[in-house]
Design a protein around this motif. Structure first.
Motif, PDB file in Angstrom:
ATOM      1  N   LEU A 169      -7.131  18.008   5.249  1.00 47.73           N
ATOM      2  CA  LEU A 169      -7.753  17.411   4.071  1.00 47.73           C
ATOM      3  C   LEU A 169      -6.748  17.195   2.945  1.00 47.73           C
ATOM      4  O   LEU A 169      -6.634  16.077   2.401  1.00 47.73           O
ATOM      5  CB  LEU A 169      -8.894  18.311   3.596  1.00 47.73           C
ATOM      6  N   ILE A 170      -6.010  18.236   2.580  1.00 48.39           N
ATOM      7  CA  ILE A 170      -5.146  18.168   1.395  1.00 48.39           C
ATOM      8  C   ILE A 170      -3.933  17.274   1.655  1.00 48.39           C
ATOM      9  O   ILE A 170      -3.639  16.363   0.857  1.00 48.39           O
ATOM     10  CB  ILE A 170      -4.706  19.578   0.968  1.00 48.39           C
ATOM     11  N   TYR A 171      -3.231  17.501   2.757  1.00 48.18           N
ATOM     12  CA  TYR A 171      -2.052  16.679   3.041  1.00 48.18           C
ATOM     13  C   TYR A 171      -2.440  15.231   3.310  1.00 48.18           C
ATOM     14  O   TYR A 171      -1.743  14.297   2.876  1.00 48.18           O
ATOM     15  CB  TYR A 171      -1.289  17.248   4.233  1.00 48.18           C
ATOM     16  N   GLY A 172      -3.538  15.038   4.037  1.00 46.04           N
ATOM     17  CA  GLY A 172      -3.977  13.665   4.298  1.00 46.04           C
ATOM     18  C   GLY A 172      -4.357  12.939   3.023  1.00 46.04           C
ATOM     19  O   GLY A 172      -4.006  11.767   2.831  1.00 46.04           O
ATOM     20  N   TYR A 173      -5.084  13.615   2.141  1.00 50.37           N
ATOM     21  CA  TYR A 173      -5.491  12.991   0.885  1.00 50.37           C
ATOM     22  C   TYR A 173      -4.277  12.682   0.007  1.00 50.37           C
ATOM     23  O   TYR A 173      -4.170  11.586  -0.568  1.00 50.37           O
ATOM     24  CB  TYR A 173      -6.454  13.914   0.151  1.00 50.37           C
ATOM     25  N   ALA A 174      -3.361  13.629  -0.131  1.00 46.53           N
ATOM     26  CA  ALA A 174      -2.214  13.453  -1.028  1.00 46.53           C
ATOM     27  C   ALA A 174      -1.229  12.412  -0.532  1.00 46.53           C
ATOM     28  O   ALA A 174      -0.452  11.870  -1.334  1.00 46.53           O
ATOM     29  CB  ALA A 174      -1.496  14.786  -1.214  1.00 46.53           C
ATOM     30  N   ILE A 175      -1.248  12.099   0.749  1.00 48.93           N
ATOM     31  CA  ILE A 175      -0.304  11.115   1.298  1.00 48.93           C
ATOM     32  C   ILE A 175      -0.964   9.752   1.484  1.00 48.93           C
ATOM     33  O   ILE A 175      -0.402   8.717   1.097  1.00 48.93           O
ATOM     34  CB  ILE A 175       0.271  11.628   2.631  1.00 48.93           C
ATOM     35  N   ILE A 176      -2.153   9.728   2.052  1.00 48.88           N
ATOM     36  CA  ILE A 176      -2.773   8.456   2.424  1.00 48.88           C
ATOM     37  C   ILE A 176      -3.338   7.727   1.205  1.00 48.88           C
ATOM     38  O   ILE A 176      -3.182   6.506   1.076  1.00 48.88           O
ATOM     39  CB  ILE A 176      -3.867   8.695   3.481  1.00 48.88           C
ATOM     40  N   VAL A 177      -3.995   8.437   0.295  1.00 49.93           N
ATOM     41  CA  VAL A 177      -4.611   7.782  -0.865  1.00 49.93           C
ATOM     42  C   VAL A 177      -3.572   7.071  -1.743  1.00 49.93           C
ATOM     43  O   VAL A 177      -3.774   5.906  -2.117  1.00 49.93           O
ATOM     44  CB  VAL A 177      -5.431   8.808  -1.673  1.00 49.93           C
ATOM     45  N   PRO A 178      -2.429   7.684  -2.103  1.00 54.05           N
ATOM     46  CA  PRO A 178      -1.422   6.925  -2.866  1.00 54.05           C
ATOM     47  C   PRO A 178      -0.893   5.709  -2.114  1.00 54.05           C
ATOM     48  O   PRO A 178      -0.606   4.679  -2.738  1.00 54.05           O
ATOM     49  CB  PRO A 178      -0.311   7.961  -3.106  1.00 54.05           C
ATOM     50  N   VAL A 179      -0.746   5.827  -0.797  1.00 57.15           N
ATOM     51  CA  VAL A 179      -0.286   4.671  -0.022  1.00 57.15           C
ATOM     52  C   VAL A 179      -1.307   3.539  -0.097  1.00 57.15           C
ATOM     53  O   VAL A 179      -0.955   2.357  -0.253  1.00 57.15           O
ATOM     54  CB  VAL A 179      -0.027   5.086   1.445  1.00 57.15           C
ATOM     55  N   ALA A 180      -2.600   3.880  -0.006  1.00 57.31           N
ATOM     56  CA  ALA A 180      -3.644   2.859  -0.090  1.00 57.31           C
ATOM     57  C   ALA A 180      -3.643   2.180  -1.460  1.00 57.31           C
ATOM     58  O   ALA A 180      -3.765   0.945  -1.560  1.00 57.31           O
ATOM     59  CB  ALA A 180      -5.006   3.491   0.198  1.00 57.31           C
ATOM     60  N   PHE A 181      -3.489   2.945  -2.534  1.00 58.68           N
ATOM     61  CA  PHE A 181      -3.425   2.356  -3.868  1.00 58.68           C
ATOM     62  C   PHE A 181      -2.169   1.521  -4.046  1.00 58.68           C
ATOM     63  O   PHE A 181      -2.200   0.489  -4.745  1.00 58.68           O
ATOM     64  CB  PHE A 181      -3.491   3.453  -4.930  1.00 58.68           C
ATOM     65  N   TYR A 182      -1.080   1.946  -3.448  1.00 62.73           N
ATOM     66  CA  TYR A 182       0.176   1.188  -3.567  1.00 62.73           C
ATOM     67  C   TYR A 182       0.032  -0.206  -2.965  1.00 62.73           C
ATOM     68  O   TYR A 182       0.353  -1.214  -3.621  1.00 62.73           O
ATOM     69  CB  TYR A 182       1.298   1.970  -2.884  1.00 62.73           C
ATOM     70  N   PHE A 183      -0.471  -0.286  -1.745  1.00 60.82           N
ATOM     71  CA  PHE A 183      -0.611  -1.595  -1.103  1.00 60.82           C
ATOM     72  C   PHE A 183      -1.695  -2.430  -1.765  1.00 60.82           C
ATOM     73  O   PHE A 183      -1.587  -3.664  -1.846  1.00 60.82           O
ATOM     74  CB  PHE A 183      -0.900  -1.416   0.384  1.00 60.82           C
ATOM     75  N   SER A 184      -2.741  -1.794  -2.252  1.00 62.05           N
ATOM     76  CA  SER A 184      -3.806  -2.543  -2.933  1.00 62.05           C
ATOM     77  C   SER A 184      -3.289  -3.174  -4.225  1.00 62.05           C
ATOM     78  O   SER A 184      -3.557  -4.351  -4.509  1.00 62.05           O
ATOM     79  CB  SER A 184      -4.980  -1.614  -3.226  1.00 62.05           C
ATOM     80  N   LEU A 185      -2.537  -2.405  -5.010  1.00 61.60           N
ATOM     81  CA  LEU A 185      -2.017  -2.944  -6.263  1.00 61.60           C
ATOM     82  C   LEU A 185      -0.954  -4.003  -6.022  1.00 61.60           C
ATOM     83  O   LEU A 185      -0.883  -4.995  -6.776  1.00 61.60           O
ATOM     84  CB  LEU A 185      -1.461  -1.801  -7.110  1.00 61.60           C
ATOM     85  N   ARG A 186      -0.148  -3.823  -5.012  1.00 63.97           N
ATOM     86  CA  ARG A 186       0.836  -4.855  -4.687  1.00 63.97           C
ATOM     87  C   ARG A 186       0.154  -6.137  -4.228  1.00 63.97           C
ATOM     88  O   ARG A 186       0.601  -7.248  -4.532  1.00 63.97           O
ATOM     89  CB  ARG A 186       1.786  -4.338  -3.603  1.00 63.97           C
TER      90      ARG A 186
END
Length: 276
Positions: A169-186
């Motif tokens: 839960l913690i590692y997946g959330y801390a890694i995947i969520v920022p990646v999703a926001f990064y590609f969405s904002l780009r």
């Protein structure tokens, strides 16, 4: 005595009397010595001879010539090399403590200005690892207290699955969520930096570390108040700092609302699963 011995020079012998030299001979001798001292100065040479291709023979002892300035070496050694990521963990303890304290004051919104010079991954790894340990251990303690309160005779077994669940839960959330926001904002044309997003979301989880300790109190209403306060602080920290970072972009209210909601969902999941 033979007269041939009288012509031998005896000035170098011990106790001999030096010969008398006239003034004219002294002047000529001094002129000769001074002419020798004022002669061309010899250049010292380096031994062994120079082995370069451009010149041969011996080198004279002169000041070395300045070559072209050497470029700094790149620390990146490949994606699968651990030393490539060492630069992202080069951060002082005082800097980490300052960033941890900033995560506890979510309304400031100046976190990106503090990490602009040196965003780190140390906080993300350290906070996530600590939170995994805290959730798995205190979650088992909470189930133990609840079970002993309801039925003191019932046996209790340590649930190892808490560790696997907390890590996923913690590692997946801390890694995947920022990646999703990064590609969405780009994709939306806004500026985004993946390293800074990882740093932001990593420090946003720190508030859950001290908040899990009072969750051991076996009062359900108090538990919900504590976890909702911690989730609100973490959500505001992410949303307000994203707003200050993307203030020059278009209207991104939906992005900020999603970031706020995901943090709240995480806090509720922690309460429901680890502290039922």
């Amino acid at each position: 005595m033979d007269e041939s011995f009288s012509n031998l020079q005896t000035s170098h012998l011990l106790g001999s009397v030096p010969a008398v030299i006239s003034e004219d001979d002294k002047k000529s001798t001094n002129v000769h010595i001074s002419s020798v001292n004022e002669g061309p100065s010899a250049n010292m040479q380096i031994f062994p001879p120079h082995q370069g291709n451009s010149s041969k023979g011996y080198q004279t002892l002169e000041s070395p010539t300045e070559g072209p300035e050497q470029q700094p070496s790149n620390n990146w050694k490949g994606y699968f090399n651990v030393y490539s990521y060492a630069q992202y963990f080069n951060v002082d303890t005082d800097v980490v403590l300052n960033r941890l304290m900033s995560s506890l004051y979510p309304t400031s919104g100046d976190f990106f200005s503090k990490i602009d010079a040196n965003p780190d991954l140390y906080g993300l790894v350290w906070i996530c690892t600590t939170l995994v340990f805290v959730l798995s251990s205190l979650g088992n303690c909470a189930t133990y207290l609840v079970k002993k309160r309801t039925n003191s005779e019932a046996p209790w077994v340590f649930d190892v699955n808490y560790i696997n669940l907390a890590a996923s839960l913690i590692y997946g959330y801390a890694i995947i969520v920022p990646v999703a926001f990064y590609f969405s904002l780009r994709y939306m044309g806004s500026r985004a930096d993946l390293l800074r997003f990882w740093c932001l979301w990593g420090y946003s989880l720190f508030v859950f570390v001290p908040a899990t300790l009072p969750l051991l109190i076996p009062v359900e209403f108090l538990r919900w108040v504590i976890i909702l306060l911690a989730g609100s602080a973490s959500s505001c920290f992410v949303a307000l700092n994203l707003r200050s970072y993307l203030e020059a972009s278009n209207d991104l209210t939906v992005v900020l609302a999603v970031a706020f909601g995901l943090q709240m969902v995480l806090s509720i999941f922690i309460k429901v699963w680890f502290f039922p």
